[in-house]
Scaffold this motif. Sequence first.
Motif, mmCIF file in Angstrom:
data_model
loop_
_atom_site.group_PDB
_atom_site.id
_atom_site.type_symbol
_atom_site.label_atom_id
_atom_site.label_comp_id
_atom_site.label_asym_id
_atom_site.label_seq_id
_atom_site.Cartn_x
_atom_site.Cartn_y
_atom_site.Cartn_z
ATOM 1 N N SER A 442 133.270 54.679 42.448
ATOM 2 C CA SER A 442 132.507 55.958 42.519
ATOM 3 C C SER A 442 131.835 56.080 41.437
ATOM 4 C CB SER A 442 133.478 56.985 42.665
ATOM 5 O OG SER A 442 134.384 56.894 41.168
ATOM 6 N N ILE A 443 130.583 56.764 41.709
ATOM 7 C CA ILE A 443 129.484 56.956 40.950
ATOM 8 C C ILE A 443 129.422 58.542 40.634
ATOM 9 C CG2 ILE A 443 128.520 55.049 41.349
ATOM 10 C CD1 ILE A 443 126.169 56.994 42.947
ATOM 11 N N GLU A 444 128.976 59.074 39.499
ATOM 12 C CA GLU A 444 128.762 60.468 39.229
ATOM 13 C C GLU A 444 127.311 60.803 38.692
ATOM 14 O OE1 GLU A 444 131.643 62.439 37.181
ATOM 15 O OE2 GLU A 444 133.314 62.104 38.263
ATOM 16 N N ARG A 462 129.821 63.312 43.190
ATOM 17 C CA ARG A 462 130.647 62.199 43.160
ATOM 18 C C ARG A 462 130.338 61.357 44.278
ATOM 19 N NH1 ARG A 462 136.619 62.444 41.484
ATOM 20 N NH2 ARG A 462 135.552 63.341 39.662
ATOM 21 N N GLY A 463 129.888 60.057 44.271
ATOM 22 C CA GLY A 463 129.792 59.278 45.567
ATOM 23 C C GLY A 463 130.812 58.240 45.536
ATOM 24 N N ILE A 464 131.398 58.023 46.830
ATOM 25 C CA ILE A 464 132.534 57.274 46.857
ATOM 26 C C ILE A 464 132.296 56.495 47.899
ATOM 27 C CG2 ILE A 464 134.209 58.912 45.932
ATOM 28 C CD1 ILE A 464 134.919 59.738 48.798
ATOM 29 N N ASP A 465 133.174 55.548 48.106
ATOM 30 C CA ASP A 465 133.415 54.439 49.499
ATOM 31 C C ASP A 465 134.405 55.158 50.128
ATOM 32 O OD1 ASP A 465 133.270 52.667 51.118
ATOM 33 O OD2 ASP A 465 133.849 50.952 50.189
ATOM 34 N N PRO A 466 134.277 55.829 51.251
ATOM 35 C CA PRO A 466 135.157 56.588 51.764
ATOM 36 C C PRO A 466 136.423 55.647 52.447
ATOM 37 C CG PRO A 466 133.189 56.609 53.076
ATOM 38 C CD PRO A 466 132.718 55.976 51.921
ATOM 39 N N ILE A 467 135.988 54.354 52.795
ATOM 40 C CA ILE A 467 137.098 53.587 53.380
ATOM 41 C C ILE A 467 137.782 53.191 52.391
ATOM 42 C CG2 ILE A 467 137.472 51.291 54.664
ATOM 43 C CD1 ILE A 467 134.821 51.698 56.059
ATOM 44 N N THR A 468 137.643 52.714 51.257
ATOM 45 C CA THR A 468 138.167 52.152 50.113
ATOM 46 C C THR A 468 138.938 53.363 49.414
ATOM 47 O OG1 THR A 468 136.566 52.131 48.555
ATOM 48 C CG2 THR A 468 137.043 50.088 49.792
ATOM 49 N N PHE A 469 138.321 54.354 49.316
ATOM 50 C CA PHE A 469 138.921 55.651 48.635
ATOM 51 C C PHE A 469 140.296 56.063 49.512
ATOM 52 C CE2 PHE A 469 139.786 60.180 47.941
ATOM 53 C CZ PHE A 469 139.423 60.335 46.541
ATOM 54 N N ALA A 470 140.315 56.105 50.814
ATOM 55 C CA ALA A 470 141.451 56.473 51.470
ATOM 56 C C ALA A 470 142.447 55.593 51.188
ATOM 57 C CB ALA A 470 141.046 56.425 52.872
ATOM 58 N N ALA A 556 128.457 56.978 48.003
ATOM 59 C CA ALA A 556 127.696 56.147 47.052
ATOM 60 C C ALA A 556 126.627 55.336 47.338
ATOM 61 C CB ALA A 556 128.868 55.549 46.120
ATOM 62 N N ASP A 557 126.960 54.606 48.606
ATOM 63 C CA ASP A 557 125.928 53.610 48.932
ATOM 64 C C ASP A 557 124.731 54.347 49.445
ATOM 65 O OD1 ASP A 557 127.290 54.957 51.077
ATOM 66 O OD2 ASP A 557 127.183 53.122 52.197
ATOM 67 N N VAL A 558 124.629 55.427 49.879
ATOM 68 C CA VAL A 558 123.496 56.177 50.484
ATOM 69 C C VAL A 558 122.731 56.649 49.205
ATOM 70 C CG1 VAL A 558 122.579 58.487 51.555
ATOM 71 C CG2 VAL A 558 124.712 57.169 52.614
ATOM 72 N N VAL A 559 123.295 56.962 48.221
ATOM 73 C CA VAL A 559 122.399 57.286 46.988
ATOM 74 C C VAL A 559 121.883 56.163 46.321
ATOM 75 C CG1 VAL A 559 122.605 58.438 44.503
ATOM 76 C CG2 VAL A 559 123.831 59.320 46.427
ATOM 77 N N GLU A 560 122.624 55.102 45.993
ATOM 78 C CA GLU A 560 122.249 54.066 45.463
ATOM 79 C C GLU A 560 120.914 53.129 46.427
ATOM 80 O OE1 GLU A 560 125.368 52.541 42.228
ATOM 81 O OE2 GLU A 560 125.234 51.369 44.208
ATOM 82 N N ARG A 569 129.881 52.727 37.137
ATOM 83 C CA ARG A 569 131.062 53.053 38.290
ATOM 84 C C ARG A 569 132.444 53.342 37.330
ATOM 85 N NH1 ARG A 569 127.209 51.911 41.144
ATOM 86 N NH2 ARG A 569 127.043 49.908 42.130
ATOM 87 N N SER A 570 133.142 54.260 38.089
ATOM 88 C CA SER A 570 134.636 54.201 37.643
ATOM 89 C C SER A 570 135.443 53.595 38.941
ATOM 90 C CB SER A 570 135.121 55.765 37.639
ATOM 91 O OG SER A 570 136.259 56.009 37.207
ATOM 92 N N VAL A 571 135.973 52.563 38.840
ATOM 93 C CA VAL A 571 136.745 51.889 39.891
ATOM 94 C C VAL A 571 138.065 52.150 39.822
ATOM 95 C CG1 VAL A 571 136.555 49.608 41.338
ATOM 96 C CG2 VAL A 571 134.626 50.260 39.755
ATOM 97 N N VAL A 572 138.745 52.747 41.049
ATOM 98 C CA VAL A 572 140.077 52.516 41.087
ATOM 99 C C VAL A 572 140.700 51.420 41.794
ATOM 100 C CG1 VAL A 572 142.090 53.989 41.848
ATOM 101 C CG2 VAL A 572 140.177 55.246 40.874
ATOM 102 N N VAL A 573 141.624 50.708 41.132
ATOM 103 C CA VAL A 573 142.061 49.309 41.743
ATOM 104 C C VAL A 573 143.341 49.220 42.018
ATOM 105 C CG1 VAL A 573 139.949 48.336 40.694
ATOM 106 C CG2 VAL A 573 141.893 47.983 39.628
#
Length: 755
Positions: A442-444, A462-470, A556-560, A569-573
């Motif tokens: 995610s980005i902010e 906050r920009g996220i990747d909705p698929i991996t976020f879920a 996030a991909d749209v913004v970048e 990035r802040s990456v939750v893994v």
Amino acid sequence: VVVVGVWTDPLDPLGAVGASTATEAGTRPSAPFGDADAFRRRLLVPHDTIVDVMSPVLGAGIENLRWRLALDPARFTGDDVGSVLGRIERLSATAERLLPGTRALRTPNGPLRAFRDDERRLRDGLASFSAPLVVLSVAVALMLVGIALRSRLGEFTSLRRRGVTRSSLVAGAIPEAAVIAAVATGVGVIVGLGLARAIGSTDTFFRFGGADDLAISMTDDAWWSAGRAGVALVLVQLLPLALLVWRIAPGGRSGGTSDRPWFQRSNLDIATVAAVAIVTWRGVTSDGGRSELIDDPAIVLLPSAAAVAGGLVILRLMPLIMRGAAAALARTDRAATLVAARRAARVPADLATPLLLLVVTASLATFTASLATTLDLQLADDVLHRNGGPVRIIDDGRPVSIASTSTPSTDEQLPLPPRTTNRHASLDAYERIWGIVRASPSIEVDGSAVHDGGTIAGFTFRGIDPITFAETSFWRPDYADRDLAALMGELVGRPDAILISEELRRTERLEVGDELRLDLLTNGGELRLATTIVGSFDQFPRWYPDRESPLIVGRADVVETLTGSTHARSVVVEVDERFGDRTQVEQDLAMFGASSLRVSSAALAIEDGRADPGRQGVLGLLTIGVAVATALTLVGFVVSTVGSLRRRTTEIGVLRAMGMTRREVGTMALFDLAAVMALGLAAALALGVGFSRWFIPVLVDTPPGAAPELLPAIAWSAIAVVAVALAGLLVVASSLVIVFVRRVRLDEAIRLGEG
């Protein structure tokens, strides 16, 4: 000078000598001169060398001296803090008097005073949390003393007939009471040390870890507490005796008695219930704010008082319930149970005591178990909310140089130096890093917005990747009205979709489907983005509405893609055991553009949170309190049952003489137990669940706007354990009743009644 040794250990200016001495003493080598770096360019010489060799040569004497006082940590306890502070102050005053201008370079005054304040705060808080347990212990002790004194009523009456004064009877009991109190206090000290170790090793409710590094010893305050407990035990024995012998007239006639409990005869229970209701209502409706858990004794004291009030109300309701049961049994031919129901309708004192114990203990056990479970879950939720998920990686990027595209401002077309920017791993690169199973970057960025109804001055996007976020991020059902899959599905389906906070939606009077123009500040530039609101949320991971700007969530991909650059990035893994190979992980991150690895683990943060002394002490005390209260109730219930049966020996003999069989007499006695257990257990569990649902959100609530909000949890597993334990108590008490009824001899029972 002659060099006699070389200092090589940066932790020990004494070198091998200090290390060997520490090893012989069985301790860890330390730095006796404080900051070791201060001696890196200096010589260390004995005091005699300075006095005998250097001082005569210098002539003018020594300009600077430094003293260091060391304390043996093995002999230093919390009781010594006050004396050490006093000695330091006296030492400073003496040094200033003898050598004006002397100053203390480093003293432990500040940390010692902070420790003393924290220790007092912790002790006072734990004392308030243990108050209900102390009251319950005193109540059980008074009950045991009362049963023992009633068994000796005939002896005291006989002595009064012979002219023995009341004061002589009380004075004669003092040595016995003192011996019993001394023995009980000694046993209590040993048991108390064991309980203290159990409290110190509590990781969470009814789960214990290692406490090997926790030194438990008797402090001065603990000895004073033991002494006060011994005095209280003497008074607990003598005061009931004084009241009992005071009721015996000089001729040996005892005052009239009633089967009703004394607090019902004096209507003290009604006054108590009214007072508790007023105090409880004022406590839960006050808007004074919420203090720290250890500083808020109302968290346990209010439910405890309410439990006592609930028990007193149940005692008042029991006659009505038993009268209804007797009316129903009157239509049957069950004479034994009818007699028992009519007797229970009068609620004699021997039924009131176990019923009140049962209601108070079981309801408090249910509440404290739910409170502890709620605190455990809230700690985990708080850490996961702050972290965003189980493991989070902070990717600040790797600095890279890029050619400048600006036109030089001077007339001379000199080449401009290259600009520096940060390059980050792509949004889908993290899953290829060693040990990472899933990743949700995610980005902010900050920004403002314009809509048909006005403008939003500032917010965080906050920009996220909705698929991996879920799949990866932490989420609770109360974070939004819709489930996470539905919200993320809206973002996946539309590149211009955004989610906004519910508070922002209400403040700006926005609705789902409204359009917003976002002006985002990205890497020094500005991006204008037309978006559509597809949903809202009340809370979001890593967002605190009480201290942060409003939050808008998008892709996030749209913004970048539109900015043509990457962002921090802040990456939750989600990781496996391979993630422990830091070297390989660092290499993979460097390959994808990250310069360093900053990892935040929720599991480690939760472990640190559980080690907080205040929280550990509260949960440990709640755990031990539930166990001890249950044990006290078991003892009180069994002893009360046996005492009640002994007092009813004559009644049982008369019923047997009238033709009742042992089975019918046993059924009558068991009816009392069953009625007390069924009514008490049902009322206690209902009160405990009610307290949990009402008190916990009010007394332990999170501040307005804080996140995540506290969700009260009912400890159903603990409730089941309490119910099973009390059911086992019923079996034990019933067995005692059956054995006692079988051992009653008809002629002895009637003769005892005549005497």
